[in-house]
Scaffold this motif. Structure first.
Motif, PDB file in Angstrom:
ATOM      1  N   GLY A  11      24.677 -16.360 -30.839  1.00 55.07           N
ATOM      2  CA  GLY A  11      24.859 -16.896 -29.489  1.00 55.07           C
ATOM      3  C   GLY A  11      25.203 -15.795 -28.495  1.00 55.07           C
ATOM      4  N   GLY A  12      24.988 -16.076 -27.229  1.00 52.70           N
ATOM      5  CA  GLY A  12      25.407 -15.161 -26.171  1.00 52.70           C
ATOM      6  C   GLY A  12      24.568 -13.909 -26.027  1.00 52.70           C
ATOM      7  N   VAL A  13      23.380 -13.874 -26.626  1.00 55.08           N
ATOM      8  CA  VAL A  13      22.535 -12.680 -26.530  1.00 55.08           C
ATOM      9  C   VAL A  13      21.559 -12.761 -25.349  1.00 55.08           C
ATOM     10  N   GLY A  14      21.517 -13.936 -24.697  1.00 59.21           N
ATOM     11  CA  GLY A  14      20.656 -14.065 -23.522  1.00 59.21           C
ATOM     12  C   GLY A  14      19.422 -14.928 -23.719  1.00 59.21           C
ATOM     13  N   LYS A  15      19.488 -15.877 -24.642  1.00 60.93           N
ATOM     14  CA  LYS A  15      18.322 -16.747 -24.865  1.00 60.93           C
ATOM     15  C   LYS A  15      18.038 -17.616 -23.635  1.00 60.93           C
ATOM     16  N   SER A  16      19.080 -18.303 -23.142  1.00 64.33           N
ATOM     17  CA  SER A  16      18.849 -19.210 -22.016  1.00 64.33           C
ATOM     18  C   SER A  16      18.517 -18.418 -20.756  1.00 64.33           C
ATOM     19  N   THR A  17      19.192 -17.298 -20.586  1.00 65.84           N
ATOM     20  CA  THR A  17      18.916 -16.415 -19.451  1.00 65.84           C
ATOM     21  C   THR A  17      17.460 -15.953 -19.484  1.00 65.84           C
ATOM     22  N   SER A  18      17.022 -15.507 -20.649  1.00 68.48           N
ATOM     23  CA  SER A  18      15.644 -15.024 -20.781  1.00 68.48           C
ATOM     24  C   SER A  18      14.650 -16.158 -20.577  1.00 68.48           C
ATOM     25  N   LYS A  41      24.358 -27.942 -26.412  1.00 71.63           N
ATOM     26  CA  LYS A  41      25.764 -27.620 -26.174  1.00 71.63           C
ATOM     27  C   LYS A  41      25.995 -26.437 -25.229  1.00 71.63           C
ATOM     28  N   GLN A  42      25.052 -25.511 -25.209  1.00 73.11           N
ATOM     29  CA  GLN A  42      25.297 -24.254 -24.490  1.00 73.11           C
ATOM     30  C   GLN A  42      24.913 -24.365 -23.013  1.00 73.11           C
ATOM     31  N   THR A  43      25.174 -23.305 -22.286  1.00 72.64           N
ATOM     32  CA  THR A  43      24.709 -23.195 -20.906  1.00 72.64           C
ATOM     33  C   THR A  43      23.207 -23.409 -20.961  1.00 72.64           C
ATOM     34  N   SER A  44      22.729 -24.365 -20.162  1.00 67.10           N
ATOM     35  CA  SER A  44      21.385 -24.765 -20.484  1.00 67.10           C
ATOM     36  C   SER A  44      20.350 -24.318 -19.479  1.00 67.10           C
ATOM     37  N   LEU A 143      15.530  -5.564 -26.331  1.00 62.95           N
ATOM     38  CA  LEU A 143      16.929  -5.250 -26.056  1.00 62.95           C
ATOM     39  C   LEU A 143      17.337  -5.852 -24.718  1.00 62.95           C
ATOM     40  N   ASN A 144      18.304  -6.765 -24.756  1.00 57.94           N
ATOM     41  CA  ASN A 144      18.826  -7.384 -23.541  1.00 57.94           C
ATOM     42  C   ASN A 144      20.252  -6.868 -23.326  1.00 57.94           C
ATOM     43  N   MET A 145      20.680  -6.888 -22.087  1.00 59.95           N
ATOM     44  CA  MET A 145      22.021  -6.379 -21.750  1.00 59.95           C
ATOM     45  C   MET A 145      22.174  -4.941 -22.266  1.00 59.95           C
ATOM     46  N   ALA A 146      21.068  -4.191 -22.145  1.00 61.54           N
ATOM     47  CA  ALA A 146      21.085  -2.799 -22.585  1.00 61.54           C
ATOM     48  C   ALA A 146      22.162  -2.035 -21.819  1.00 61.54           C
ATOM     49  N   ARG A 174      13.046  -3.104 -21.860  1.00 65.27           N
ATOM     50  CA  ARG A 174      14.424  -3.526 -22.066  1.00 65.27           C
ATOM     51  C   ARG A 174      15.009  -4.038 -20.759  1.00 65.27           C
ATOM     52  N   VAL A 175      15.997  -4.899 -20.904  1.00 65.37           N
ATOM     53  CA  VAL A 175      16.621  -5.507 -19.735  1.00 65.37           C
ATOM     54  C   VAL A 175      18.098  -5.129 -19.739  1.00 65.37           C
ATOM     55  N   GLY A 176      18.570  -4.611 -18.615  1.00 66.70           N
ATOM     56  CA  GLY A 176      19.965  -4.177 -18.525  1.00 66.70           C
ATOM     57  C   GLY A 176      20.918  -5.344 -18.305  1.00 66.70           C
ATOM     58  N   ASN A 177      22.211  -5.013 -18.366  1.00 67.68           N
ATOM     59  CA  ASN A 177      23.245  -6.000 -18.086  1.00 67.68           C
ATOM     60  C   ASN A 177      23.456  -5.995 -16.579  1.00 67.68           C
ATOM     61  N   ARG A 178      22.874  -6.963 -15.885  1.00 67.57           N
ATOM     62  CA  ARG A 178      22.855  -6.911 -14.418  1.00 67.57           C
ATOM     63  C   ARG A 178      23.334  -8.224 -13.815  1.00 67.57           C
ATOM     64  N   VAL A 179      24.226  -8.078 -12.864  1.00 70.37           N
ATOM     65  CA  VAL A 179      24.818  -9.247 -12.204  1.00 70.37           C
ATOM     66  C   VAL A 179      23.731 -10.142 -11.607  1.00 70.37           C
ATOM     67  N   ALA A 180      22.720  -9.543 -11.022  1.00 70.81           N
ATOM     68  CA  ALA A 180      21.662 -10.336 -10.386  1.00 70.81           C
ATOM     69  C   ALA A 180      20.961 -11.233 -11.404  1.00 70.81           C
ATOM     70  N   ILE A 181      20.827 -10.748 -12.640  1.00 67.78           N
ATOM     71  CA  ILE A 181      20.155 -11.549 -13.678  1.00 67.78           C
ATOM     72  C   ILE A 181      21.027 -12.744 -14.051  1.00 67.78           C
ATOM     73  N   ASP A 182      22.321 -12.492 -14.183  1.00 68.19           N
ATOM     74  CA  ASP A 182      23.291 -13.540 -14.485  1.00 68.19           C
ATOM     75  C   ASP A 182      23.255 -14.606 -13.385  1.00 68.19           C
TER      76      ASP A 182
HETATM   77  N1  LIG Z   1      20.447  -9.222 -18.864  1.00 64.67           N
HETATM   78  C1  LIG Z   1      21.597  -9.814 -18.525  1.00 64.67           C
HETATM   79  N2  LIG Z   1      22.353  -9.326 -17.512  1.00 64.67           N
HETATM   80  C2  LIG Z   1      23.542  -9.909 -17.171  1.00 64.67           C
HETATM   81  N3  LIG Z   1      24.048 -10.969 -17.788  1.00 64.67           N
HETATM   82  C3  LIG Z   1      23.353 -11.507 -18.809  1.00 64.67           C
HETATM   83  C4  LIG Z   1      22.100 -10.968 -19.228  1.00 64.67           C
HETATM   84  N4  LIG Z   1      21.648 -11.707 -20.280  1.00 64.67           N
HETATM   85  C5  LIG Z   1      22.572 -12.662 -20.492  1.00 64.67           C
HETATM   86  N5  LIG Z   1      23.600 -12.547 -19.616  1.00 64.67           N
HETATM   87  C6  LIG Z   1      24.827 -13.376 -19.554  1.00 64.67           C
HETATM   88  O1  LIG Z   1      25.407 -13.467 -20.851  1.00 64.67           O
HETATM   89  C7  LIG Z   1      25.892 -14.774 -21.093  1.00 64.67           C
HETATM   90  C8  LIG Z   1      25.191 -15.350 -22.329  1.00 64.67           C
HETATM   91  O2  LIG Z   1      23.794 -15.523 -22.026  1.00 64.67           O
HETATM   92  P1  LIG Z   1      22.995 -16.814 -22.494  1.00 64.67           P
HETATM   93  O3  LIG Z   1      21.629 -16.673 -21.937  1.00 64.67           O
HETATM   94  O4  LIG Z   1      23.741 -18.056 -22.178  1.00 64.67           O
HETATM   95  O5  LIG Z   1      22.961 -16.558 -24.062  1.00 64.67           O
HETATM   96  P2  LIG Z   1      22.465 -17.536 -25.240  1.00 64.67           P
HETATM   97  O6  LIG Z   1      21.570 -18.560 -24.633  1.00 64.67           O
HETATM   98  O7  LIG Z   1      21.764 -16.611 -26.193  1.00 64.67           O
HETATM   99  O8  LIG Z   1      23.695 -18.106 -25.852  1.00 64.67           O
HETATM  100  C9  LIG Z   1      25.636 -15.576 -19.826  1.00 64.67           C
HETATM  101  O9  LIG Z   1      26.809 -15.561 -19.042  1.00 64.67           O
HETATM  102  C10 LIG Z   1      24.516 -14.811 -19.141  1.00 64.67           C
HETATM  103  O10 LIG Z   1      24.537 -14.980 -17.768  1.00 64.67           O
END
Ligand SMILES: Nc1ncnc2c1ncn2[C@@H]1O[C@H](COP(=O)(O)OP(=O)(O)O)[C@@H](O)[C@H]1O
Ligand SMILES: [Mg+2]
Length: 218
Positions: A11-18, A41-44, A143-146, A174-182
């Motif tokens: 969990g928390g690797v960025g599946k829903s974000t991606s 259950k997760q952020t959807s 690689l996410n949140m590189a 690769r995708v960096g850890n970026r506030v705009a993406i969040d």
């Molecule tokens: N590339 C990114 N840059 C910044 N924040 C990210 C990035 N990828 C994911 N996050 C943040 O990390 C957290 C977990 O991401 P999420 O997509 O919910 O993961 P998962 O669906 O795998 O559990 C969220 O708060 C999300 O906004």
């Protein structure tokens, strides 16, 4: 018409974000995506894409299907109506994940540069190899949140080496850890639609979307 599954048993690797970035990225190219949210259950992704709709952006079809049997049947029935289907499955080794693997063409696996995630990848690899015996599934780990590559940090390289050692070549994007993406993802927006524009985030996501489209057609 391709069926993509965005998965990682971690969990928390960025599946829903991606899922939000890829589906909105497809829409920006004039394609009609359908998002299946298999993770109750997760952020959807479904909620984010509904926020998008309510904010007046062009809508993206999204459906929650977290029961494995329903997911498989509905994806088979409904996916031909769309250009591409993107399934966001839960973190666990769930029924939804197993069902998704039986219908998917391309598995997109975001992973984060954290060494302690390795055990989860081993579990994931077993599942994928099992699924590949039944179906020809392409796998795209990226690689996410590189971390920023300042020469001092080896976390990115170590995580990539871990995945490749398990037999899966990692995508050259690769995708960096970026506030705009969040922020954009929570609002159901592509980073390209989100203001203020973060050019690095926009370029990274655009390259990821392009790579996924090209690789899936190769
Ligand atoms: N590339 C990114 N840059 C910044 N924040 C990210 C990035 N990828 C994911 N996050 C943040 O990390 C957290 C977990 O991401 P999420 O997509 O919910 O993961 P998962 O669906 O795998 O559990 C969220 O708060 C999300 O906004
Ligand atoms: Mg999620």
């Amino acid at each position: 018409m391709t069926i993509f599954t965005v998965a990682n048993t971690k969990g928390g690797v960025g599946k829903s974000t991606s899922t939000v970035q890829i589906s909105t990225g497809f829409a920006l190219q004039g394609l009609r995506p359908w998002v299946v949210d298999g993770d109750k259950k997760q952020t959807s992704a479904l909620l984010s894409l509904t926020n998008r709709l309510n904010a007046g952006f062009p809508g993206i079809a999204a459906t929650e299907l977290s029961d494995g049997g329903s997911l498989r049947a509905q994806v088979r029935l409904q996916s031909p109506q769309f250009d591409h289907t993107i399934i966001d499955v839960g973190a666990r080794d769930s029924g939804a994940l197993r069902a998704a693997l039986t219908v998917t063409d391309v598995l997109v696996v975001p992973f984060a540069p954290r060494a302690y995630d390795l055990w989860a990848y081993e579990n994931m690899v077993e599942l994928v190899k099992e699924a590949q015996e039944l179906r020809d599934i392409k796998v795209i780990p990226f690689l996410n949140m590189a971390k920023s590559d300042d020469g001092k940090n080896s976390d990115n390289a170590l995580a990539i080496a871990d995945i490749e050692a398990l037999g899966f070549p990692v995508a050259p994007v690769r995708v960096g850890n970026r506030v705009a993406i969040d922020r954009a993802s929570a609002a159901g927006l592509n980073v390209q639609e989100y203001k203020p524009v973060d050019e690095k985030a926009r370029d990274e996501v655009a390259k990821l979307v392009q790579y996924i489209l090209e690789f899936s057609q190769s």
